[in-house]
Design a protein around this motif. Structure first.
Motif, PDB file in Angstrom:
ATOM      1  N   CYS A  55       0.835  -1.204   0.000  1.00  0.00           N
ATOM      2  CA  CYS A  55       0.000   0.000   0.000  1.00  0.00           C
ATOM      3  C   CYS A  55       0.866   1.249   0.000  1.00  0.00           C
ATOM      4  O   CYS A  55       1.806   1.381   0.792  1.00  0.00           O
ATOM      5  N   THR A  56       0.545   2.188  -0.873  1.00  0.00           N
ATOM      6  CA  THR A  56       1.276   3.455  -0.965  1.00  0.00           C
ATOM      7  C   THR A  56       0.516   4.612  -0.327  1.00  0.00           C
ATOM      8  O   THR A  56       1.003   5.750  -0.326  1.00  0.00           O
ATOM      9  N   GLY A  57      -0.682   4.343   0.163  1.00  0.00           N
ATOM     10  CA  GLY A  57      -1.484   5.412   0.747  1.00  0.00           C
ATOM     11  C   GLY A  57      -2.020   6.394  -0.267  1.00  0.00           C
ATOM     12  O   GLY A  57      -2.322   7.549   0.070  1.00  0.00           O
ATOM     13  N   CYS A  58      -2.185   5.960  -1.512  1.00  0.00           N
ATOM     14  CA  CYS A  58      -2.597   6.876  -2.585  1.00  0.00           C
ATOM     15  C   CYS A  58      -4.034   7.352  -2.443  1.00  0.00           C
ATOM     16  O   CYS A  58      -4.414   8.381  -3.004  1.00  0.00           O
ATOM     17  N   GLY A  59      -4.879   6.578  -1.734  1.00  0.00           N
ATOM     18  CA  GLY A  59      -6.260   6.988  -1.518  1.00  0.00           C
ATOM     19  C   GLY A  59      -7.243   6.589  -2.595  1.00  0.00           C
ATOM     20  O   GLY A  59      -8.422   6.949  -2.530  1.00  0.00           O
ATOM     21  N   THR A  60      -6.790   5.825  -3.591  1.00  0.00           N
ATOM     22  CA  THR A  60      -7.713   5.406  -4.652  1.00  0.00           C
ATOM     23  C   THR A  60      -8.888   4.634  -4.089  1.00  0.00           C
ATOM     24  O   THR A  60     -10.036   4.814  -4.508  1.00  0.00           O
ATOM     25  N   CYS A  61      -8.641   3.768  -3.127  1.00  0.00           N
ATOM     26  CA  CYS A  61      -9.705   2.944  -2.545  1.00  0.00           C
ATOM     27  C   CYS A  61     -10.814   3.819  -1.955  1.00  0.00           C
ATOM     28  O   CYS A  61     -12.005   3.535  -2.123  1.00  0.00           O
ATOM     29  N   ALA A  62     -10.425   4.890  -1.265  1.00  0.00           N
ATOM     30  CA  ALA A  62     -11.414   5.790  -0.684  1.00  0.00           C
ATOM     31  C   ALA A  62     -12.183   6.546  -1.759  1.00  0.00           C
ATOM     32  O   ALA A  62     -13.387   6.793  -1.631  1.00  0.00           O
ATOM     33  N   LYS A  63     -11.500   6.906  -2.839  1.00  0.00           N
ATOM     34  CA  LYS A  63     -12.142   7.662  -3.906  1.00  0.00           C
ATOM     35  C   LYS A  63     -13.205   6.850  -4.637  1.00  0.00           C
ATOM     36  O   LYS A  63     -14.236   7.388  -5.044  1.00  0.00           O
ATOM     37  N   VAL A  64     -12.968   5.544  -4.828  1.00  0.00           N
ATOM     38  CA  VAL A  64     -13.874   4.749  -5.668  1.00  0.00           C
ATOM     39  C   VAL A  64     -15.002   4.093  -4.878  1.00  0.00           C
ATOM     40  O   VAL A  64     -15.947   3.574  -5.483  1.00  0.00           O
ATOM     41  N   CYS A  65     -14.948   4.109  -3.556  1.00  0.00           N
ATOM     42  CA  CYS A  65     -15.961   3.410  -2.757  1.00  0.00           C
ATOM     43  C   CYS A  65     -17.310   4.110  -2.859  1.00  0.00           C
ATOM     44  O   CYS A  65     -17.454   5.268  -2.439  1.00  0.00           O
ATOM     45  N   PRO A  66     -18.353   3.455  -3.377  1.00  0.00           N
ATOM     46  CA  PRO A  66     -19.650   4.122  -3.535  1.00  0.00           C
ATOM     47  C   PRO A  66     -20.368   4.353  -2.215  1.00  0.00           C
ATOM     48  O   PRO A  66     -21.302   5.150  -2.157  1.00  0.00           O
ATOM     49  N   ALA A  67     -19.939   3.656  -1.169  1.00  0.00           N
ATOM     50  CA  ALA A  67     -20.595   3.809   0.127  1.00  0.00           C
ATOM     51  C   ALA A  67     -19.880   4.808   1.024  1.00  0.00           C
ATOM     52  O   ALA A  67     -20.258   4.972   2.188  1.00  0.00           O
ATOM     53  N   ALA A  68     -18.853   5.481   0.508  1.00  0.00           N
ATOM     54  CA  ALA A  68     -18.044   6.400   1.316  1.00  0.00           C
ATOM     55  C   ALA A  68     -17.605   5.726   2.607  1.00  0.00           C
ATOM     56  O   ALA A  68     -17.671   6.293   3.696  1.00  0.00           O
ATOM     57  N   ASN A  69     -17.121   4.509   2.475  1.00  0.00           N
ATOM     58  CA  ASN A  69     -16.848   3.642   3.616  1.00  0.00           C
ATOM     59  C   ASN A  69     -15.377   3.611   4.008  1.00  0.00           C
ATOM     60  O   ASN A  69     -15.023   2.951   4.982  1.00  0.00           O
ATOM     61  N   ILE A  70     -14.512   4.284   3.245  1.00  0.00           N
ATOM     62  CA  ILE A  70     -13.075   4.181   3.487  1.00  0.00           C
ATOM     63  C   ILE A  70     -12.467   5.558   3.721  1.00  0.00           C
ATOM     64  O   ILE A  70     -12.766   6.508   2.995  1.00  0.00           O
ATOM     65  N   GLU A  71     -11.629   5.642   4.733  1.00  0.00           N
ATOM     66  CA  GLU A  71     -10.824   6.834   4.991  1.00  0.00           C
ATOM     67  C   GLU A  71      -9.355   6.431   5.004  1.00  0.00           C
ATOM     68  O   GLU A  71      -9.022   5.285   5.340  1.00  0.00           O
ATOM     69  N   ILE A  72      -8.495   7.344   4.652  1.00  0.00           N
ATOM     70  CA  ILE A  72      -7.065   7.100   4.765  1.00  0.00           C
ATOM     71  C   ILE A  72      -6.599   7.673   6.096  1.00  0.00           C
ATOM     72  O   ILE A  72      -6.681   8.881   6.333  1.00  0.00           O
ATOM     73  N   VAL A  73      -6.150   6.799   6.978  1.00  0.00           N
ATOM     74  CA  VAL A  73      -5.713   7.170   8.315  1.00  0.00           C
ATOM     75  C   VAL A  73      -4.243   6.788   8.471  1.00  0.00           C
ATOM     76  O   VAL A  73      -3.902   5.599   8.332  1.00  0.00           O
ATOM     77  N   ASP A  74      -3.421   7.767   8.710  1.00  0.00           N
ATOM     78  CA  ASP A  74      -1.973   7.529   8.834  1.00  0.00           C
ATOM     79  C   ASP A  74      -1.425   6.787   7.615  1.00  0.00           C
ATOM     80  O   ASP A  74      -0.604   5.869   7.733  1.00  0.00           O
ATOM     81  N   GLY A  75      -1.933   7.184   6.446  1.00  0.00           N
ATOM     82  CA  GLY A  75      -1.426   6.618   5.205  1.00  0.00           C
ATOM     83  C   GLY A  75      -1.948   5.238   4.855  1.00  0.00           C
ATOM     84  O   GLY A  75      -1.459   4.619   3.892  1.00  0.00           O
ATOM     85  N   ARG A  76      -2.961   4.748   5.570  1.00  0.00           N
ATOM     86  CA  ARG A  76      -3.511   3.413   5.313  1.00  0.00           C
ATOM     87  C   ARG A  76      -5.038   3.490   5.253  1.00  0.00           C
ATOM     88  O   ARG A  76      -5.662   4.321   5.926  1.00  0.00           O
ATOM     89  N   PRO A  77      -5.681   2.614   4.461  1.00  0.00           N
ATOM     90  CA  PRO A  77      -7.146   2.619   4.422  1.00  0.00           C
ATOM     91  C   PRO A  77      -7.748   2.080   5.714  1.00  0.00           C
ATOM     92  O   PRO A  77      -7.247   1.110   6.292  1.00  0.00           O
ATOM     93  N   ALA A  78      -8.819   2.719   6.155  1.00  0.00           N
ATOM     94  CA  ALA A  78      -9.586   2.259   7.307  1.00  0.00           C
ATOM     95  C   ALA A  78     -11.045   2.166   6.887  1.00  0.00           C
ATOM     96  O   ALA A  78     -11.606   3.131   6.355  1.00  0.00           O
ATOM     97  N   TRP A  79     -11.648   1.015   7.113  1.00  0.00           N
ATOM     98  CA  TRP A  79     -13.029   0.779   6.702  1.00  0.00           C
ATOM     99  C   TRP A  79     -13.980   1.092   7.851  1.00  0.00           C
ATOM    100  O   TRP A  79     -13.670   0.849   9.022  1.00  0.00           O
ATOM    101  N   SER A  80     -15.174   1.611   7.522  1.00  0.00           N
ATOM    102  CA  SER A  80     -16.083   2.164   8.538  1.00  0.00           C
ATOM    103  C   SER A  80     -17.361   1.356   8.732  1.00  0.00           C
ATOM    104  O   SER A  80     -18.326   1.852   9.315  1.00  0.00           O
TER     105      SER A  80
END
Length: 272
Positions: A193-218
């Motif tokens: 993981c590079t912490g780029c944030g793509t995962c958070a951008k594409v999630c239709p449920a707005a379920n992902i945040e980047i926390v300390d450079g890593r994805p966190a699911w909500s």
């Protein structure tokens, strides 16, 4: 006649299908279902023709789609259709939508269609690639053209009898729908993981945040696996059945990160 198509997509298949139908019909508006999930009350479209396009999950429609369908007021709509995209079976998802409309407002789908597109749930099977993927997509494109013609002519098309699909849904959809929002506990990001944030951008449920450079699911997950498939370094993994490491990734070749981000961004624009 103006057409409004509401869509939900995780890997781009359903968005590509909705775009194809819209292009063939003309005078069509595409609206992401995710953009309406945090609004209140019924959705009352004022259009002569309305459609829902979405994938099949465990024999049914995504939970977000089912909840949205329950809020649709079709009293001002003359013709209602649904198109589901699937890697295997899924006619039962069309019956589910039909049942939601009948129970809520005594209205049925006027037309219902299922389109085979590349399957994309790596814990169960490897997504097709190369020539095999292109062959499936070409066949889907032809089928979607036929579907658009039928819709344009206002033809009736019932979902049909699909006992195996119905049995699959009866066995799997209930547990899926009850547990799906917490399914993200089985997602993780590897050291790639590079912490780029793509995962958070594409999630239709707005379920992902980047926390300390890593994805966190909500824990609002729809299990669409957009985060898994769009990660540019394949860092995101899902612990289920055979897992996902080394099992391939898939996204529709005509759907880009920006397209997915637009679907997800609409969640925030309508959030209140």
């Amino acid at each position: 006649m103006k057409t409004v198509i509401y869509y939900f997509t995780g890997t781009g298949n359903s968005l590509a299908a909705a775009r194809k139908i819209a292009a063939d019909l003309g005078d069509c508006e595409l609206i992401p279902i995710a953009s309406l999930q945090n609004t209140d009350g019924n959705v009352v479209p004022e259009t002569g023709r309305l459609g829902i396009v979405c994938p099949v999950y465990d024999g049914g429609v995504p939970v977000m789609v089912a909840e949205f369908a329950g809020r649709l007021d079709l009293s001002r709509t003359d013709y209602v259709f649904a198109v589901v995209t699937m890697g295997g079976m899924g006619i039962s998802a069309l019956h589910q939508l039909d049942g939601i409309f009948r129970r809520r407002q005594d209205k049925r789908l006027d037309a219902a269609f299922a389109v085979r597109m590349p399957g994309n749930f790596p814990p169960l099977f490897r997504p097709p690639s190369g020539a095999k993927r292109d062959e499936i997509l070409a066949a889907a494109d032809r089928h979607l053209g036929e579907i658009a013609e039928a819709i344009g002519r206002g033809r009736a098309a019932q979902p049909g009898f699909a006992p195996i699909s119905a049995v699959m849904k009866a066995l799997t959809y209930g547990p899926f729908s009850r547990q799906v929002h917490g399914a993200d506990r089985d997602f993780s990001a590897s050291d790639a993981c590079t912490g780029c944030g793509t995962c958070a951008k594409v999630c239709p449920a707005a379920n992902i945040e980047i926390v300390d450079g890593r994805p966190a699911w909500s824990h609002r997950c729809e299990l669409c696996c957009a985060c898994l498939h769009f990660c540019p370094v394949e860092a995101i993994q899902f612990r289920m059945l055979l897992g996902t490491e080394g099992r391939g990734r898939y996204r529709h070749p005509d759907v880009k990160v920006a397209d997915m981000e637009a679907q997800a961004r609409a969640v925030n624009l309508h959030d209140r």
